[in-house]
Design an enzyme around this catalytic site. Structure first.
Site, PDB file in Angstrom:
ATOM      1  N   HIS A  33       0.865  -1.185   0.000  1.00 39.10           N
ATOM      2  CA  HIS A  33       0.000   0.000   0.000  1.00 39.10           C
ATOM      3  C   HIS A  33       0.902   1.236   0.000  1.00 39.10           C
ATOM      4  CE1 HIS A  33      -3.677   2.242   1.183  1.00 39.10           C
ATOM      5  NE2 HIS A  33      -2.864   2.967   1.940  1.00 39.10           N
ATOM      6  N   ASP A  35       1.007   5.359   0.107  1.00 37.94           N
ATOM      7  CA  ASP A  35       0.245   6.567   0.435  1.00 37.94           C
ATOM      8  C   ASP A  35       0.821   7.784  -0.271  1.00 37.94           C
ATOM      9  OD1 ASP A  35      -1.647   5.552   2.325  1.00 37.94           O
ATOM     10  OD2 ASP A  35       0.008   5.296   3.735  1.00 37.94           O
ATOM     11  N   MET A  37       0.386  11.815  -0.593  1.00 34.13           N
ATOM     12  CA  MET A  37      -0.248  12.961   0.088  1.00 34.13           C
ATOM     13  C   MET A  37       0.191  14.266  -0.575  1.00 34.13           C
ATOM     14  SD  MET A  37       0.405  11.762   3.986  1.00 34.13           S
ATOM     15  CE  MET A  37       0.039  10.089   4.532  1.00 34.13           C
ATOM     16  N   MET A  68      -4.224  10.510  -1.608  1.00 33.61           N
ATOM     17  CA  MET A  68      -4.827  11.462  -0.672  1.00 33.61           C
ATOM     18  C   MET A  68      -4.550  12.849  -1.229  1.00 33.61           C
ATOM     19  SD  MET A  68      -3.808   9.604   2.862  1.00 33.61           S
ATOM     20  CE  MET A  68      -2.628   8.554   2.044  1.00 33.61           C
ATOM     21  N   MET A 137     -11.293   4.559   5.919  1.00 28.39           N
ATOM     22  CA  MET A 137     -10.198   5.051   6.755  1.00 28.39           C
ATOM     23  C   MET A 137     -10.608   4.869   8.217  1.00 28.39           C
ATOM     24  SD  MET A 137      -7.852   5.963   4.727  1.00 28.39           S
ATOM     25  CE  MET A 137      -6.734   6.443   6.045  1.00 28.39           C
ATOM     26  N   GLY A 142      -3.524  11.133   6.627  1.00 32.58           N
ATOM     27  CA  GLY A 142      -2.432  12.115   6.664  1.00 32.58           C
ATOM     28  C   GLY A 142      -1.184  11.639   7.394  1.00 32.58           C
ATOM     29  N   PHE A 143      -1.368  10.730   8.325  1.00 31.38           N
ATOM     30  CA  PHE A 143      -0.213  10.285   9.111  1.00 31.38           C
ATOM     31  C   PHE A 143      -0.346   8.800   9.472  1.00 31.38           C
ATOM     32  CE2 PHE A 143      -0.860  14.755   9.782  1.00 31.38           C
ATOM     33  CZ  PHE A 143       0.411  15.285   9.651  1.00 31.38           C
ATOM     34  N   GLY A 145       0.651   5.714  12.246  1.00 24.94           N
ATOM     35  CA  GLY A 145       0.829   5.608  13.691  1.00 24.94           C
ATOM     36  C   GLY A 145      -0.259   6.236  14.537  1.00 24.94           C
ATOM     37  N   ASP A 185      -7.987   0.907   6.798  1.00 22.19           N
ATOM     38  CA  ASP A 185      -6.645   1.495   6.758  1.00 22.19           C
ATOM     39  C   ASP A 185      -6.503   2.524   7.887  1.00 22.19           C
ATOM     40  OD1 ASP A 185      -4.169   2.493   5.990  1.00 22.19           O
ATOM     41  OD2 ASP A 185      -4.951   3.641   4.280  1.00 22.19           O
ATOM     42  N   GLY A 186      -5.544   2.277   8.765  1.00 18.82           N
ATOM     43  CA  GLY A 186      -5.244   3.248   9.820  1.00 18.82           C
ATOM     44  C   GLY A 186      -5.323   2.663  11.210  1.00 18.82           C
ATOM     45  N   GLY A 187      -4.175   2.616  11.887  1.00 19.31           N
ATOM     46  CA  GLY A 187      -4.131   2.168  13.278  1.00 19.31           C
ATOM     47  C   GLY A 187      -4.468   0.696  13.466  1.00 19.31           C
ATOM     48  N   SER A 208       2.511   0.967  10.839  1.00 18.14           N
ATOM     49  CA  SER A 208       3.437   0.926  11.977  1.00 18.14           C
ATOM     50  C   SER A 208       3.412  -0.423  12.706  1.00 18.14           C
ATOM     51  CB  SER A 208       3.153   2.076  12.939  1.00 18.14           C
ATOM     52  OG  SER A 208       1.786   2.307  13.070  1.00 18.14           O
TER      53      SER A 208
HETATM   54  C1  DX5 Z   1      -2.902   7.251   6.688  1.00 14.46           C
HETATM   55  C2  DX5 Z   1      -2.489   6.283   5.614  1.00 14.46           C
HETATM   56  C3  DX5 Z   1      -2.336   4.866   6.113  1.00 14.46           C
HETATM   57  C4  DX5 Z   1      -1.178   4.691   7.070  1.00 14.46           C
HETATM   58  C5  DX5 Z   1      -1.352   3.437   7.871  1.00 14.46           C
HETATM   59  O1  DX5 Z   1      -3.100   8.493   6.131  1.00 14.46           O
HETATM   60  O2  DX5 Z   1      -3.447   6.265   4.574  1.00 14.46           O
HETATM   61  O3  DX5 Z   1      -2.167   3.986   5.022  1.00 14.46           O
HETATM   62  O4  DX5 Z   1       0.031   4.641   6.391  1.00 14.46           O
HETATM   63  O5  DX5 Z   1      -0.388   3.390   8.862  1.00 14.46           O
HETATM   64  P1  DX5 Z   1      -0.711   2.914  10.357  1.00 14.46           P
HETATM   65  O6  DX5 Z   1      -1.067   1.454  10.248  1.00 14.46           O
HETATM   66  O7  DX5 Z   1       0.546   3.159  11.113  1.00 14.46           O
HETATM   67  O8  DX5 Z   1      -1.870   3.718  10.841  1.00 14.46           O
HETATM   68 ZN    ZN Z   2      -3.349   4.620   3.128  1.00 14.63          ZN
END
Ligand code: DX5
Ligand code: ZN
Length: 226
Positions: A33, A35, A37, A68, A137, A142-143, A145, A185-187, A208
């Site tokens: 995957h 990302d 931005m 994104m 999401m 955007g980030f 972790g 996707d995310g956390g 992460s």
């Molecule tokens: C967030 C991204 C995610 C992110 C996932 O904006 O779209 O793909 O990289 O990373 P973790 O699993 O650390 O949230």
């Molecule tokens: Zn992503």
């Protein structure tokens, strides 16, 4: 249903990109995957076409490019040229969603549609027959972790129930929508991956958590567990 795992390369150590890609290859993951931005749609920058090209040259794994960005149309072709196998656009980022999904498919690539945590899942029904994957999401994009947002689980469940109750017509062929790909996707970690799968997700994207393993294979196995 098979559970597909996609490590998010955003969390890798970019000093050693080639090694990190090898790590993913050895882990048994289903793809990478990536990302992208733009600093506007999300308050951060990440990678561009050059990095996608470099990743593509280093592996045969399936590349899922998560845009994104505003005005995604301007860059779809470029990311496809650089090696994207799937392009995912945000529902919130453009008004021409149908046109863009169609365009991505006409380029012979898979088309994904992404929903932010605040966007209503009621919109999903309009796009099931127009894309290959719906991605929810589970953090604000955007980030990497960030903390997983529980409330998104309802959206996953709603969408899986919807898929189970519909037959999606694609190119005139009525196909069962039961196997439609729903991604999160995310956390994502071991605990909440299980719950996402319970609710109907079958594509798990994780950054992460997976990159915290010395042997990523262990992490991939953990995430696949129901
Ligand atoms: C967030 C991204 C995610 C992110 C996932 O904006 O779209 O793909 O990289 O990373 P973790 O699993 O650390 O949230
Ligand atoms: Zn992503």
């Amino acid at each position: 249903m098979d559970i597909k795992i996609f490590p998010s390369i955003l969390s890798c150590d970019f000093r050693f990109l080639k090694n990190e890609i090898k790590k993913i290859e050895k882990s048994g993951a289903d793809g990478i995957h990536i990302d992208i931005m733009d600093g506007h749609f999300v308050p951060n920058f990440s990678m561009g076409p050059k990095i996608v090209e470099a990743i593509n040259k280093s592996t045969n794994l399936f590349l899922d490019v998560h845009l994104m960005m505003y005005n995604p149309f301007d860059y779809i072709e470029r990311f496809i040229e650089m090696g994207a196998d799937m392009i995912s656009i945000h529902f919130e980022a453009t008004e021409n969603i149908e046109y863009l999904l169609k365009y991505i498919r006409r380029c012979g690539k898979k088309a994904g549609l992404v929903f932010n945590p605040e966007t209503s899942e009621s919109m999903v029904v309009n796009f099931l027959d127009k894309c290959d994957q719906i991605l929810f999401m589970t953090v604000h994009p955007g980030f990497g972790g960030q903390k997983f947002m529980e409330k998104v689980l309802d959206k996953v469940e709603f969408t899986r129930n919807l898929c189970n109750s519909l037959r999606i017509k694609e190119s005139g062929i009525s196909k069962k929508s039961k196997n439609f790909d729903i991604a999160v996707d995310g956390g994502i970690n071991r605990e909440n991956s299980y719950r996402c799968i319970e609710m109907g997700a079958n594509v798990i994207i994780s950054g992460s958590y997976l990159f915290s393993f010395k042997d990523m294979k262990k992490g991939v196995e953990q995430l696949r567990k129901r």
